[in-house]
Design a protein around this motif. Structure first.
Motif, PDB file in Angstrom:
ATOM      1  N   ARG A  76     -37.441 -12.991  69.037  1.00  0.00           N
ATOM      2  CA  ARG A  76     -38.230 -13.646  70.077  1.00  0.00           C
ATOM      3  C   ARG A  76     -39.021 -12.574  70.811  1.00  0.00           C
ATOM      4  O   ARG A  76     -38.497 -11.464  71.036  1.00  0.00           O
ATOM      5  N   ASP A  77     -40.252 -12.869  71.141  1.00  0.00           N
ATOM      6  CA  ASP A  77     -41.139 -11.933  71.854  1.00  0.00           C
ATOM      7  C   ASP A  77     -41.150 -10.580  71.136  1.00  0.00           C
ATOM      8  O   ASP A  77     -41.448 -10.518  69.950  1.00  0.00           O
ATOM      9  N   VAL A  78     -40.748  -9.506  71.837  1.00  0.00           N
ATOM     10  CA  VAL A  78     -40.781  -8.185  71.187  1.00  0.00           C
ATOM     11  C   VAL A  78     -39.390  -7.746  70.732  1.00  0.00           C
ATOM     12  O   VAL A  78     -39.152  -6.571  70.473  1.00  0.00           O
ATOM     13  N   GLN A  79     -38.502  -8.704  70.645  1.00  0.00           N
ATOM     14  CA  GLN A  79     -37.134  -8.402  70.181  1.00  0.00           C
ATOM     15  C   GLN A  79     -37.042  -8.704  68.688  1.00  0.00           C
ATOM     16  O   GLN A  79     -37.505  -9.742  68.224  1.00  0.00           O
ATOM     17  N   ILE A  80     -36.447  -7.764  67.935  1.00  0.00           N
ATOM     18  CA  ILE A  80     -36.381  -7.922  66.484  1.00  0.00           C
ATOM     19  C   ILE A  80     -34.930  -7.943  65.994  1.00  0.00           C
ATOM     20  O   ILE A  80     -34.023  -7.533  66.712  1.00  0.00           O
ATOM     21  N   ASP A  81     -34.769  -8.399  64.763  1.00  0.00           N
ATOM     22  CA  ASP A  81     -33.455  -8.433  64.131  1.00  0.00           C
ATOM     23  C   ASP A  81     -33.428  -7.351  63.052  1.00  0.00           C
ATOM     24  O   ASP A  81     -34.119  -7.456  62.038  1.00  0.00           O
ATOM     25  N   ASN A  82     -32.627  -6.306  63.273  1.00  0.00           N
ATOM     26  CA  ASN A  82     -32.587  -5.171  62.352  1.00  0.00           C
ATOM     27  C   ASN A  82     -31.581  -5.332  61.215  1.00  0.00           C
ATOM     28  O   ASN A  82     -31.381  -4.396  60.443  1.00  0.00           O
ATOM     29  N   GLN A  83     -30.936  -6.491  61.143  1.00  0.00           N
ATOM     30  CA  GLN A  83     -29.846  -6.630  60.171  1.00  0.00           C
ATOM     31  C   GLN A  83     -30.277  -6.246  58.752  1.00  0.00           C
ATOM     32  O   GLN A  83     -29.717  -5.342  58.137  1.00  0.00           O
ATOM     33  N   GLN A  84     -31.288  -6.940  58.255  1.00  0.00           N
ATOM     34  CA  GLN A  84     -31.710  -6.700  56.872  1.00  0.00           C
ATOM     35  C   GLN A  84     -32.475  -5.381  56.751  1.00  0.00           C
ATOM     36  O   GLN A  84     -32.288  -4.631  55.786  1.00  0.00           O
ATOM     37  N   PHE A  85     -33.323  -5.123  57.735  1.00  0.00           N
ATOM     38  CA  PHE A  85     -34.183  -3.946  57.646  1.00  0.00           C
ATOM     39  C   PHE A  85     -33.410  -2.639  57.765  1.00  0.00           C
ATOM     40  O   PHE A  85     -33.726  -1.654  57.105  1.00  0.00           O
ATOM     41  N   LEU A  86     -32.339  -2.634  58.579  1.00  0.00           N
ATOM     42  CA  LEU A  86     -31.662  -1.366  58.858  1.00  0.00           C
ATOM     43  C   LEU A  86     -30.164  -1.400  58.579  1.00  0.00           C
ATOM     44  O   LEU A  86     -29.642  -0.610  57.793  1.00  0.00           O
ATOM     45  N   TRP A  87     -29.456  -2.361  59.197  1.00  0.00           N
ATOM     46  CA  TRP A  87     -27.980  -2.310  59.155  1.00  0.00           C
ATOM     47  C   TRP A  87     -27.440  -2.534  57.741  1.00  0.00           C
ATOM     48  O   TRP A  87     -26.474  -1.876  57.341  1.00  0.00           O
ATOM     49  N   ASP A  88     -28.034  -3.445  56.994  1.00  0.00           N
ATOM     50  CA  ASP A  88     -27.539  -3.675  55.628  1.00  0.00           C
ATOM     51  C   ASP A  88     -27.716  -2.424  54.768  1.00  0.00           C
ATOM     52  O   ASP A  88     -26.893  -2.137  53.906  1.00  0.00           O
ATOM     53  N   LYS A  89     -28.781  -1.691  55.009  1.00  0.00           N
ATOM     54  CA  LYS A  89     -29.021  -0.462  54.229  1.00  0.00           C
ATOM     55  C   LYS A  89     -27.994   0.613  54.604  1.00  0.00           C
ATOM     56  O   LYS A  89     -27.468   1.309  53.738  1.00  0.00           O
ATOM     57  N   TYR A  90     -27.725   0.741  55.891  1.00  0.00           N
ATOM     58  CA  TYR A  90     -26.688   1.701  56.315  1.00  0.00           C
ATOM     59  C   TYR A  90     -25.362   1.365  55.637  1.00  0.00           C
ATOM     60  O   TYR A  90     -24.691   2.215  55.087  1.00  0.00           O
ATOM     61  N   ARG A  91     -24.991   0.091  55.693  1.00  0.00           N
ATOM     62  CA  ARG A  91     -23.703  -0.322  55.136  1.00  0.00           C
ATOM     63  C   ARG A  91     -23.642  -0.039  53.640  1.00  0.00           C
ATOM     64  O   ARG A  91     -22.615   0.365  53.110  1.00  0.00           O
ATOM     65  N   SER A  92     -24.773  -0.229  52.961  1.00  0.00           N
ATOM     66  CA  SER A  92     -24.784  -0.074  51.499  1.00  0.00           C
ATOM     67  C   SER A  92     -24.494   1.363  51.058  1.00  0.00           C
ATOM     68  O   SER A  92     -24.071   1.583  49.931  1.00  0.00           O
ATOM     69  N   VAL A  93     -24.719   2.346  51.939  1.00  0.00           N
ATOM     70  CA  VAL A  93     -24.480   3.739  51.524  1.00  0.00           C
ATOM     71  C   VAL A  93     -23.068   4.219  51.886  1.00  0.00           C
ATOM     72  O   VAL A  93     -22.749   5.394  51.735  1.00  0.00           O
ATOM     73  N   GLN A  94     -22.226   3.295  52.335  1.00  0.00           N
ATOM     74  CA  GLN A  94     -20.835   3.626  52.676  1.00  0.00           C
ATOM     75  C   GLN A  94     -20.759   4.802  53.664  1.00  0.00           C
ATOM     76  O   GLN A  94     -20.313   5.902  53.312  1.00  0.00           O
ATOM     77  N   PRO A  95     -21.212   4.550  54.910  1.00  0.00           N
ATOM     78  CA  PRO A  95     -21.276   5.637  55.891  1.00  0.00           C
ATOM     79  C   PRO A  95     -19.928   5.944  56.523  1.00  0.00           C
ATOM     80  O   PRO A  95     -19.734   5.789  57.722  1.00  0.00           O
ATOM     81  N   TRP A  96     -18.990   6.320  55.706  1.00  0.00           N
ATOM     82  CA  TRP A  96     -17.668   6.734  56.176  1.00  0.00           C
ATOM     83  C   TRP A  96     -17.162   7.787  55.211  1.00  0.00           C
ATOM     84  O   TRP A  96     -17.710   7.969  54.103  1.00  0.00           O
ATOM     85  N   LEU A  97     -16.115   8.514  55.598  1.00  0.00           N
ATOM     86  CA  LEU A  97     -15.587   9.577  54.734  1.00  0.00           C
ATOM     87  C   LEU A  97     -14.974   8.987  53.484  1.00  0.00           C
ATOM     88  O   LEU A  97     -14.151   8.071  53.563  1.00  0.00           O
ATOM     89  N   ARG A  98     -15.387   9.489  52.346  1.00  0.00           N
ATOM     90  CA  ARG A  98     -14.760   9.086  51.074  1.00  0.00           C
ATOM     91  C   ARG A  98     -13.979  10.307  50.581  1.00  0.00           C
ATOM     92  O   ARG A  98     -14.568  11.331  50.244  1.00  0.00           O
ATOM     93  N   THR A  99     -12.673  10.190  50.559  1.00  0.00           N
ATOM     94  CA  THR A  99     -11.852  11.363  50.255  1.00  0.00           C
ATOM     95  C   THR A  99     -11.101  11.231  48.933  1.00  0.00           C
ATOM     96  O   THR A  99     -10.398  12.161  48.533  1.00  0.00           O
ATOM     97  N   ASN A 100     -11.247  10.085  48.255  1.00  0.00           N
ATOM     98  CA  ASN A 100     -10.528   9.858  46.995  1.00  0.00           C
ATOM     99  C   ASN A 100      -9.039  10.219  47.118  1.00  0.00           C
ATOM    100  O   ASN A 100      -8.468  10.839  46.209  1.00  0.00           O
ATOM    101  N   GLY A 101      -8.462   9.939  48.272  1.00  0.00           N
ATOM    102  CA  GLY A 101      -7.032  10.164  48.473  1.00  0.00           C
ATOM    103  C   GLY A 101      -6.652  11.604  48.774  1.00  0.00           C
ATOM    104  O   GLY A 101      -5.456  11.913  48.861  1.00  0.00           O
TER     105      GLY A 101
END
Ligand code: SF4
Ligand code: FES
Length: 259
Positions: free
Chosen positions: A99-124
């Protein structure tokens, strides 16, 4: 300082088409565009929708365009951007308007962040101590507020919004250089797939747009260098990248020239 704010109003959910609405505000010259918008919402029109929490450049929420300048509105002084007494405020591009100048970043930004697994991957692997020195490279990117300005300014996203983008790639870099993360080769392989690190055209717009000097374009170049050092030339669906590099290497090693 008297300013005319020309704000894009819209409400896609209710079918209200985009239109400009003007407001007169009187604010100190050193106040920000965010301050001016807040004054409108406080004193004149409580229905004006825009996002922003901290007013200090920390939350990364107030990305908009003011007289065409794409940046954080809480860091942009009105006297630096006003033109002929007016400031036109529009939403950031690409993301879905709410609405107005407010945007939804879910698809544009947050889904992309999530897709790269932004957490430590230590394989145990067992936790280990890390030195201050080993964290120095990680710290280069730790000030990222995930404002997305580098993506909003990206010239590849301008033609293909499915490109992973400098914000998510910079986040991957943060984990690639973290000594506790052991998924280096897996991550490089994932980033070597189409829409990943090799789609960056190094126009440097991402670095130009970053308000914190994180230099996302450089971080993508660093990631590519790391891929070369680790022998991960490309992803499984992107074999032409590896072939391209091999042909360069063969040409130089055979003739000394790049043919
Ligand atoms: S790298 Fe800079 S511009 Fe990109 S999301 Fe992080 S803080 Fe924002
Ligand atoms: S309001 Fe938080 S960065 Fe602008």
């Amino acid at each position: 300082m008297e300013i005319t704010l020309k704000v894009r109003r819209q409400d896609p959910q209710s079918g209200v088409e985009p239109a400009q609405q003007t407001y007169q505000v009187d604010v100190p010259p050193n106040s920000t565009v965010f301050d001016a918008l807040a004054q409108v919402r406080e004193d004149q029109d409580g229905s004006l929708a825009f996002r922003g929490s901290c007013s200090r450049g920390f939350c990364g929420d107030c990305v908009m365009r003011a007289n065409g300048r794409l940046t954080l509105m809480c860091l942009l002084r009105v006297d630096r951007i006003v033109r002929d007494g007016a400031i036109a405020v529009e939403p950031a591009p690409y993301a879905k308007p709410v609405r107005d100048v407010q945007i939804d970043n879910q698809q544009f930004l947050w889904d992309k962040y999530r897709s790269v697994q932004p957490w430590l991957r230590t394989n145990g692997a067992a936790p280990q101590d890390v030195t201050e020195e080993a964290m120095a490279e990680v710290r280069k990117t730790m000030r990222c507020t995930m404002c997305g300005l580098c993506d909003f300014g990206c010239t590849v996203i301008d033609v293909d919004t499915s490109f992973l983008g400098p914000a998510a790639l910079t986040k991957v870099y943060r984990f690639l250089v973290d000594p506790r993360d052991t998924a280096t080769k897996e991550r490089l392989q994932e980033m070597g797939e189409p829409k990943g690190m090799w789609d960056c055209v190094h126009c440097w717009e991402a670095s130009e747009h970053c308000p914190y000097g994180i230099d996302p374009t450089h971080r993508i170049m660093d990631m590519r260098d790391l891929a070369m050092r680790e022998g991960v030339k490309s992803g499984t669906q992107n074999p032409m990248v590896g072939r391209h590099m091999d042909s360069f290497e063969n040409s130089v090693s055979e003739s000394g020239w790049l043919d």
